[in-house]
Design an enzyme around this catalytic site. Structure first.
Site, PDB file in Angstrom:
ATOM      1  N   GLY A 154      32.418  -5.724  -3.997  1.00 27.03           N
ATOM      2  CA  GLY A 154      31.045  -5.424  -3.606  1.00 27.03           C
ATOM      3  C   GLY A 154      30.271  -6.614  -3.089  1.00 27.03           C
ATOM      4  N   THR A 155      30.438  -7.771  -3.697  1.00 31.87           N
ATOM      5  CA  THR A 155      29.666  -8.941  -3.280  1.00 31.87           C
ATOM      6  C   THR A 155      29.980  -9.334  -1.842  1.00 31.87           C
ATOM      7  OG1 THR A 155      29.480  -9.785  -5.543  1.00 31.87           O
ATOM      8  CG2 THR A 155      29.205 -11.379  -3.759  1.00 31.87           C
TER       9      THR A 155
ATOM     10  N   ASN B 107      22.330  -1.309 -11.593  1.00 35.25           N
ATOM     11  CA  ASN B 107      23.378  -1.719 -12.516  1.00 35.25           C
ATOM     12  C   ASN B 107      22.877  -1.982 -13.932  1.00 35.25           C
ATOM     13  OD1 ASN B 107      22.197  -3.902 -10.869  1.00 35.25           O
ATOM     14  ND2 ASN B 107      23.292  -5.248 -12.278  1.00 35.25           N
TER      15      ASN B 107
ATOM     16  N   GLN C 121      27.960   0.642  -8.528  1.00 38.57           N
ATOM     17  CA  GLN C 121      27.836   1.357  -9.798  1.00 38.57           C
ATOM     18  C   GLN C 121      27.994   2.869  -9.640  1.00 38.57           C
ATOM     19  OE1 GLN C 121      27.506   0.204 -12.944  1.00 38.57           O
ATOM     20  NE2 GLN C 121      27.617  -1.914 -12.247  1.00 38.57           N
TER      21      GLN C 121
ATOM     22  N   SER D 237      33.461  -1.386  -5.277  1.00 35.97           N
ATOM     23  CA  SER D 237      34.357  -2.355  -5.907  1.00 35.97           C
ATOM     24  C   SER D 237      35.314  -1.638  -6.848  1.00 35.97           C
ATOM     25  CB  SER D 237      33.523  -3.387  -6.680  1.00 35.97           C
ATOM     26  OG  SER D 237      34.292  -4.504  -7.039  1.00 35.97           O
TER      27      SER D 237
ATOM     28  N   HIS E 119      37.147  -2.298  -9.499  1.00 35.99           N
ATOM     29  CA  HIS E 119      37.209  -2.430 -10.954  1.00 35.99           C
ATOM     30  C   HIS E 119      36.111  -1.673 -11.681  1.00 35.99           C
ATOM     31  CE1 HIS E 119      33.978  -5.498 -11.886  1.00 35.99           C
ATOM     32  NE2 HIS E 119      33.994  -5.556 -10.575  1.00 35.99           N
TER      33      HIS E 119
ATOM     34  N   THR F 231      46.091 -11.930   5.101  1.00 36.25           N
ATOM     35  CA  THR F 231      47.031 -10.946   4.574  1.00 36.25           C
ATOM     36  C   THR F 231      46.381 -10.093   3.492  1.00 36.25           C
ATOM     37  OG1 THR F 231      48.863 -12.455   5.017  1.00 36.25           O
ATOM     38  CG2 THR F 231      49.303 -10.638   3.520  1.00 36.25           C
TER      39      THR F 231
ATOM     40  N   CYS G  20      26.918  -9.962 -14.362  1.00 38.20           N
ATOM     41  CA  CYS G  20      26.854 -11.001 -13.338  1.00 38.20           C
ATOM     42  C   CYS G  20      25.694 -11.961 -13.562  1.00 38.20           C
ATOM     43  CB  CYS G  20      26.743 -10.364 -11.954  1.00 38.20           C
ATOM     44  SG  CYS G  20      28.110  -9.251 -11.592  1.00 38.20           S
TER      45      CYS G  20
END
Length: 377
Positions: free
Chosen positions: A69-70, A145, A173, A193, A195, A231, A319
């Site tokens: 996401g960042t 978040n 989120q 994202s 995770h 890659t 974060c």
């Protein structure tokens, strides 16, 4: 251990792990290679792209894989600033939006921060008043978040469309936790994202409505059709695709379960622990999010005490856990420093159980009483 910090990260699902394993060992080919080993990697990667595109109702070529996401957030903002657009964002965005906005401002970009109400909903009137028709990039997160408030993205999309503005949403989120339709919501960009929905860390994606008008982030080879050289993280992309497929198969069932668990948790806390309230809104919030103000405690201390009991919670965004100041989100909602420091966040998902919630409430009650008694001495 009871894990109630699902907004920070999630456990890799078995399906995602199994999907990834061949691409860590046997199927290790470079997807840019033309022989069979490379083509297998390429095919698996494109299958994941198609799964994600189907989940949000777009074309596969509108999905660009990133590290998360960042990176995706920064990429969109930089593109907007380089084209001279006014950036309209909110005061409660994740630092993946706020910090690049500050950096872009220092280089001459124009950024306007729109406030929210006390529940965390963006002020649509001020948003409309500050748009420059035909020359604005709006970036408003889909769901916060920290307090879990879901923003009126569909309404913001209508405003953007009427004013020929572009709309980006940080959906880190929200994706795989609430339905998202890029066409219905008039989205030009959105970030996600892996995770956050039981996929691997270090991989995410960016949806781009018109990729032909989008400037590359990293120059080099022709990976990701030249938009992002280097890659590809094949195993991560395959794991993320498997997680998306798994989560979307049960999304409505999971939403119902998470809402029931969260409401049960909230009802028990409000009934059994005096002098506490919800931060944000009980309605229009992420199904698994509960952010609380508890009078007489410090959120950071409560995280440690609950951790000693084997229960993982947080005092805000993971974060921002190293920040010494109060939550910028709670401050933007009009809360005092004392109130902001007295907040905890419990975030659950469908993998949690009622038994875990019961134990959490009992430990929280004990720890709150302990801290309040110490403060009275």
């Amino acid at each position: 251990m009871i894990y109630l910090d699902q907004a920070a990260t999630t456990k890799l699902s078995d399906r995602a792990r199994v999907a990834m394993e061949p691409f860590l060992r046997e199927e290790y080919g470079n997807p840019s290679a033309v022989y069979e080993l490379g083509e297998k990697a390429k095919e698996a990667m494109e299958e994941s792209r198609a799964i994600i595109a189907g989940a949000v109702h777009c074309r596969p070529d509108q999905i660009i894989f990133t590290s998360g996401g960042t990176e995706s957030d920064n990429w969109v903002l930089q593109n907007g600033a380089e084209r001279g657009k006014l950036i309209l964002t909110s005061t409660i965005e994740h630092h993946a939006i706020l910090n690049p906005c500050k950096q872009l401002q220092s280089s001459g970009a124009r950024v306007c921060y729109i406030p929210t109400d006390r529940k965390g909903r963006v002020n649509l009137r001020l948003l409309k008043e500050n748009i420059e028709p035909g020359n604005t990039l709006i970036s408003v997160m889909f769901a916060n978040n920290e307090v879990g408030t879901i923003e009126p993205i569909e309404q913001i999309g209508e405003i953007a469309k009427k004013n020929q503005a572009e709309l980006h949403t940080d959906a880190v989120q929200a994706f795989c936790h609430v339905p998202i339709d890029v066409e219905k919501m008039n989205l030009d960009y959105f970030s996600a994202s892996g995770h956050k929905f039981h996929g691997p860390k270090g991989v995410g994606f960016l949806y781009v409505r018109f990729p032909e008008n989008f400037k590359p982030m990293i120059y080099g080879g022709e990976q990701e059709r030249g938009y992002r050289a280097g890659t590809e993280n094949v195993a991560g992309i395959v794991g993320m695709g498997a997680a998306v497929k798994e989560q979307m198969e049960t999304i409505m069932e999971r939403i119902r379960k998470e809402q029931q668990l969260r409401n049960y948790l909230a009802d028990r806390i409000f009934r059994e622990i005096p002098r506490c309230r919800i931060n944000g809104t009980r309605e229009n919030r992420l199904p698994g999010n509960l952010n609380l103000y508890i009078e007489g405690i410090e959120g950071a201390a409560m995280v440690v005490l609950m951790g000693n009991d084997g229960i993982c919670i947080s005092a805000g965004s993971a974060c921002a856990s190293g920040s010494e100041g109060p939550s910028h989100v709670l401050k933007a909602l009009g809360q005092s420093d004392y109130e902001a420091y007295s907040a905890i966040r419990l975030t659950l998902d469908a993998t949690n159980t009622k038994e875990e919630i019961d134990r959490t409430v009992e430990c929280l009650k004990r720890n709150v009483e302990r801290v309040r008694k110490i403060k009275e001495l």
